[in-house]
Design a protein around this motif. Structure first.
Motif, PDB file in Angstrom:
ATOM      1  N   GLN A 227      75.125  78.498  33.658  1.00 51.26           N
ATOM      2  CA  GLN A 227      76.007  79.620  33.328  1.00 51.26           C
ATOM      3  C   GLN A 227      75.239  80.939  33.356  1.00 51.26           C
ATOM      4  N   LYS A 228      74.030  80.934  32.817  1.00 50.24           N
ATOM      5  CA  LYS A 228      73.206  82.147  32.831  1.00 50.24           C
ATOM      6  C   LYS A 228      72.873  82.558  34.263  1.00 50.24           C
ATOM      7  N   PHE A 229      72.578  81.577  35.094  1.00 48.17           N
ATOM      8  CA  PHE A 229      72.265  81.845  36.495  1.00 48.17           C
ATOM      9  C   PHE A 229      73.476  82.451  37.203  1.00 48.17           C
ATOM     10  N   LYS A 230      74.647  81.882  36.942  1.00 49.85           N
ATOM     11  CA  LYS A 230      75.880  82.363  37.568  1.00 49.85           C
ATOM     12  C   LYS A 230      76.151  83.822  37.182  1.00 49.85           C
ATOM     13  N   GLU A 231      75.933  84.129  35.904  1.00 53.38           N
ATOM     14  CA  GLU A 231      76.142  85.500  35.427  1.00 53.38           C
ATOM     15  C   GLU A 231      75.140  86.457  36.063  1.00 53.38           C
ATOM     16  N   ALA A 232      73.870  86.040  36.128  1.00 54.56           N
ATOM     17  CA  ALA A 232      72.831  86.895  36.720  1.00 54.56           C
ATOM     18  C   ALA A 232      73.098  87.133  38.198  1.00 54.56           C
ATOM     19  N   LEU A 233      73.514  86.084  38.902  1.00 53.76           N
ATOM     20  CA  LEU A 233      73.792  86.212  40.329  1.00 53.76           C
ATOM     21  C   LEU A 233      74.942  87.190  40.575  1.00 53.76           C
ATOM     22  N   LYS A 234      75.988  87.078  39.769  1.00 48.76           N
ATOM     23  CA  LYS A 234      77.142  87.977  39.934  1.00 48.76           C
ATOM     24  C   LYS A 234      76.749  89.430  39.674  1.00 48.76           C
ATOM     25  N   GLN A 235      75.940  89.651  38.636  1.00 44.89           N
ATOM     26  CA  GLN A 235      75.500  91.016  38.320  1.00 44.89           C
ATOM     27  C   GLN A 235      74.722  91.618  39.484  1.00 44.89           C
ATOM     28  N   LEU A 236      73.839  90.847  40.065  1.00 52.12           N
ATOM     29  CA  LEU A 236      73.048  91.338  41.193  1.00 52.12           C
ATOM     30  C   LEU A 236      73.928  91.594  42.417  1.00 52.12           C
ATOM     31  N   GLU A 237      74.838  90.697  42.669  1.00 53.83           N
ATOM     32  CA  GLU A 237      75.741  90.885  43.810  1.00 53.83           C
ATOM     33  C   GLU A 237      76.638  92.111  43.609  1.00 53.83           C
ATOM     34  N   ASP A 238      77.086  92.314  42.363  1.00 51.23           N
ATOM     35  CA  ASP A 238      77.923  93.478  42.057  1.00 51.23           C
ATOM     36  C   ASP A 238      77.155  94.785  42.225  1.00 51.23           C
ATOM     37  N   GLN A 239      75.812  94.718  42.129  1.00 53.60           N
ATOM     38  CA  GLN A 239      74.978  95.916  42.288  1.00 53.60           C
ATOM     39  C   GLN A 239      74.607  96.162  43.759  1.00 53.60           C
ATOM     40  N   GLY A 240      75.176  95.373  44.649  1.00 51.49           N
ATOM     41  CA  GLY A 240      74.915  95.583  46.067  1.00 51.49           C
ATOM     42  C   GLY A 240      73.667  94.903  46.580  1.00 51.49           C
ATOM     43  N   MET A 241      73.316  93.764  45.994  1.00 52.62           N
ATOM     44  CA  MET A 241      72.119  93.030  46.417  1.00 52.62           C
ATOM     45  C   MET A 241      72.177  92.676  47.902  1.00 52.62           C
ATOM     46  N   LYS A 242      71.058  92.890  48.614  1.00 49.54           N
ATOM     47  CA  LYS A 242      71.001  92.611  50.050  1.00 49.54           C
ATOM     48  C   LYS A 242      70.340  91.269  50.358  1.00 49.54           C
ATOM     49  N   GLY A 243      69.682  90.700  49.373  1.00 52.61           N
ATOM     50  CA  GLY A 243      69.017  89.411  49.544  1.00 52.61           C
ATOM     51  C   GLY A 243      68.489  88.950  48.200  1.00 52.61           C
ATOM     52  N   LEU A 244      68.168  87.657  48.089  1.00 50.60           N
ATOM     53  CA  LEU A 244      67.804  87.094  46.787  1.00 50.60           C
ATOM     54  C   LEU A 244      66.520  86.281  46.864  1.00 50.60           C
ATOM     55  N   VAL A 245      65.657  86.486  45.870  1.00 48.09           N
ATOM     56  CA  VAL A 245      64.474  85.650  45.665  1.00 48.09           C
ATOM     57  C   VAL A 245      64.722  84.793  44.435  1.00 48.09           C
ATOM     58  N   ILE A 246      64.661  83.478  44.594  1.00 53.85           N
ATOM     59  CA  ILE A 246      64.780  82.538  43.473  1.00 53.85           C
ATOM     60  C   ILE A 246      63.388  81.996  43.185  1.00 53.85           C
ATOM     61  N   ASP A 247      62.930  82.158  41.955  1.00 54.38           N
ATOM     62  CA  ASP A 247      61.569  81.790  41.571  1.00 54.38           C
ATOM     63  C   ASP A 247      61.587  80.529  40.712  1.00 54.38           C
ATOM     64  N   VAL A 248      61.116  79.407  41.263  1.00 55.19           N
ATOM     65  CA  VAL A 248      61.011  78.165  40.487  1.00 55.19           C
ATOM     66  C   VAL A 248      59.554  77.709  40.385  1.00 55.19           C
ATOM     67  N   ARG A 249      58.626  78.641  40.467  1.00 53.09           N
ATOM     68  CA  ARG A 249      57.211  78.291  40.298  1.00 53.09           C
ATOM     69  C   ARG A 249      56.954  77.852  38.854  1.00 53.09           C
ATOM     70  N   ASN A 250      56.161  76.811  38.709  1.00 52.45           N
ATOM     71  CA  ASN A 250      55.851  76.243  37.392  1.00 52.45           C
ATOM     72  C   ASN A 250      57.109  75.883  36.616  1.00 52.45           C
ATOM     73  N   ASN A 251      58.142  75.482  37.330  1.00 48.50           N
ATOM     74  CA  ASN A 251      59.370  75.006  36.699  1.00 48.50           C
ATOM     75  C   ASN A 251      59.356  73.483  36.771  1.00 48.50           C
ATOM     76  N   PRO A 252      59.243  72.790  35.627  1.00 42.73           N
ATOM     77  CA  PRO A 252      59.086  71.341  35.648  1.00 42.73           C
ATOM     78  C   PRO A 252      60.370  70.557  35.873  1.00 42.73           C
ATOM     79  N   GLY A 253      61.511  71.219  35.914  1.00 38.48           N
ATOM     80  CA  GLY A 253      62.753  70.494  36.165  1.00 38.48           C
ATOM     81  C   GLY A 253      63.806  70.784  35.116  1.00 38.48           C
ATOM     82  N   GLY A 254      64.804  69.940  35.020  1.00 41.08           N
ATOM     83  CA  GLY A 254      65.863  70.138  34.050  1.00 41.08           C
ATOM     84  C   GLY A 254      67.123  69.392  34.391  1.00 41.08           C
TER      85      GLY A 254
END
Length: 483
Positions: A227-254
């Motif tokens: 849900q947090k990801f969905k909200e963040a993505l929408k906010q960025l898209e609403d601001q006119g985002m031209k491309g996205l970097v998703i950072d999962v470095r040192n992310n052990p899973g979930g």
């Protein structure tokens, strides 16, 4: 991954130091039979899968110990030992047993925050291996790295312990110290002091970078992450985002339901997100219901990206047109299921039952996923903390001096060399650092200078201007968005 109880939810299984919960993967399977449910405490010949002779061998050993061993032995300890022995014979770091107390503690952590050092580990060849430190955790701040081997905690060796026993040694209350003896590939044994703390539960961080490039960092895939990801993505898209970097470095899973939900927007409907394969070679795919994105996407990965992170990276790379930037991922491609009803006493067994595969059918276990755009971080990003056992002086040599020189070079000083010999130029560099930080200008590195140097290096590592992998990802997005 492992399947929790009767909920038919598969987890990408790891134990976090501090007893943090594992990663989760959905999968429908045939529910296993249960002796406990049939009410058979002493199964007849064949009912347990054992012959009469095999059953007799186990029960005779138990009775011999009870009747003849030099001291009395707790019955439950013998039973737990037998279970651990059988699972240990499988030589699988992800198949483990938890006694009732361990299982209860683990479940508590699944439902709440926790205190510890904040790193995920597995047990491989009898040694406790770090899968990944959690971003922002005490472990990361202290310099713990993926693939570090933890040999001892506060002087207590971890050899011979089960994974849950080792974790119990490492976890502890906020503010307490864990002195970890670490074996790091290519280096002598080092000691790292980690001050235990509350492990951050916020998992999504977003920002708009220059050039209208959005960035979303995912630290773990837990209950509210999707849900947090969905909200963040929408906010960025609403601001006119031209491309996205998703950072999962040192992310052990979930939680895998979160991974599916977060991956779907980037994959067109009908495209495969992940596959699972059972012992008979039968495969089952989880398919996207999303629409795909028109803007370019880059996914930042490193060797601390594991489990659910690898599922997302593989799905977006193979089916979403995303580019992976950074270093090869950890490589964990098996599925576990927890049997938590069979014993009837609160204990459980987490057992490997399947493989998971990328959309194209690649099994990344012990291999990881290679980046499309390989980028190594500067050397000081992975330097070991200084031992602080002795003051470092001119003409000394060794790993501590080498690490000192790498740190100095990383913060803009010029030690003249990084081969581990404390020469006159290293003295000048140390003096310059001491002068800048109002320390006694001796040219020698005592504990106070070492501590300040490590703090300075940690600050530089956290600065985006030094993140070569992020820079490469942004550069890719900008060049692709302009086409």
């Amino acid at each position: 991954m492992f399947l929790k109880g009767r909920n038919l939810v598969v987890f990408i299984a790891f134990l976090l130091l501090g007893m943090f919960a594992s990663s989760i993967l959905t999968l429908t399977i045939v529910q296993p039979s249960s002796l406990a449910e049939r009410g058979q405490a002493n199964p007849p010949d064949g009912a347990s899968g054992l012959s009469a002779a095999e059953w007799n061998k186990l029960s005779t050993t138990f009775k011999l110990i009870q009747d003849n061993y030099v001291s009395e032995v707790d019955k439950s300890k013998l039973i737990d030992g037998a279970v651990n022995g059988m699972l240990g014979a499988l030589d699988d770091p992800y198949t483990t047993y938890m006694d009732p107390k361990e299982a209860s503690q683990f479940q508590d952590v699944l439902n709440s925050s926790f205190q510890g050092i904040g790193a995920e580990v597995s047990l491989e060849e009898g040694r406790v291996k770090v899968v990944s430190p959690i971003k922002g955790s005490p472990a990361e701040k202290a310099g713990i790295l993926a693939n570090d081997i933890i040999l001892a905690v506060n002087g207590e060796k971890l050899d011979g312990l089960t994974l849950t026993e080792a974790v119990a040694k490492i976890r502890g209350p906020k503010g307490s110290q864990a002195k970890l003896q670490i074996n790091r590939p290519g280096m002598d044994t080092i000691e790292v002091i980690v001050v235990r703390d509350d492990i951050p539960v916020e998992t999504v961080y977003s920002e708009m970078l220059e050039g209208q490039v959005g960035k979303i960092e995912i630290r773990e895939f837990v209950q509210h992450t999707a849900q947090k990801f969905k909200e963040a993505l929408k906010q960025l898209e609403d601001q006119g985002m031209k491309g996205l970097v998703i950072d999962v470095r040192n992310n052990p899973g979930g939680l895998f339901p979160a991974v599916i939900e977060m991956s779907e927007p980037f994959l067109a409907s009908g495209k495969t997100i992940v596959q699972v394969e059972d012992r008979n070679g039968e495969k089952q795919a989880t398919v996207s219901k999303g629409t795909g994105k028109k803007y370019p996407v880059a996914v930042l990965i490193n060797n601390g990206s594991a489990s659910a992170s690898e599922i997302m990276a593989g799905a977006l790379q193979e089916m979403g047109g995303a580019k992976l930037v950074g270093e090869k991922t950890y490589g964990k491609g098996t599925v576990q299921i927890t049997f938590d009803k069979e014993f009837g006493d609160g204990s459980n067994i987490k057992m490997t039952i399947m493989k998971w595969l990328t959309p194209n059918g690649n099994w990344i276990h012990k291999k990881g996923i290679a980046p499309d755009i390989p980028v190594e971080q500067p050397a000081y990003f992975k330097v070991a903390p200084l031992s602080k056992k002795t003051t470092l002086k001119q003409d000394m040599a060794g790993d501590d001096v080498k690490n000192l020189q790498i740190m100095l070079e990383g913060i803009g000083q010029t030690p003249g060399r990084t081969d581990g010999y404390f020469n006159d130029k290293t003295v000048i560099a140390v003096k310059a650092f001491q002068r800048l930080n109002n320390l006694p200008v001796t040219g020698e590195v005592d504990e106070k200078t070492a501590q300040k140097l490590e703090e300075t290096v940690a600050k530089e590592i956290r600065s985006a201007k030094n993140d070569l992998q992020l820079k490469a990802a942004v550069q890719y997005i900008q060049s692709s968005a302009g086409k």
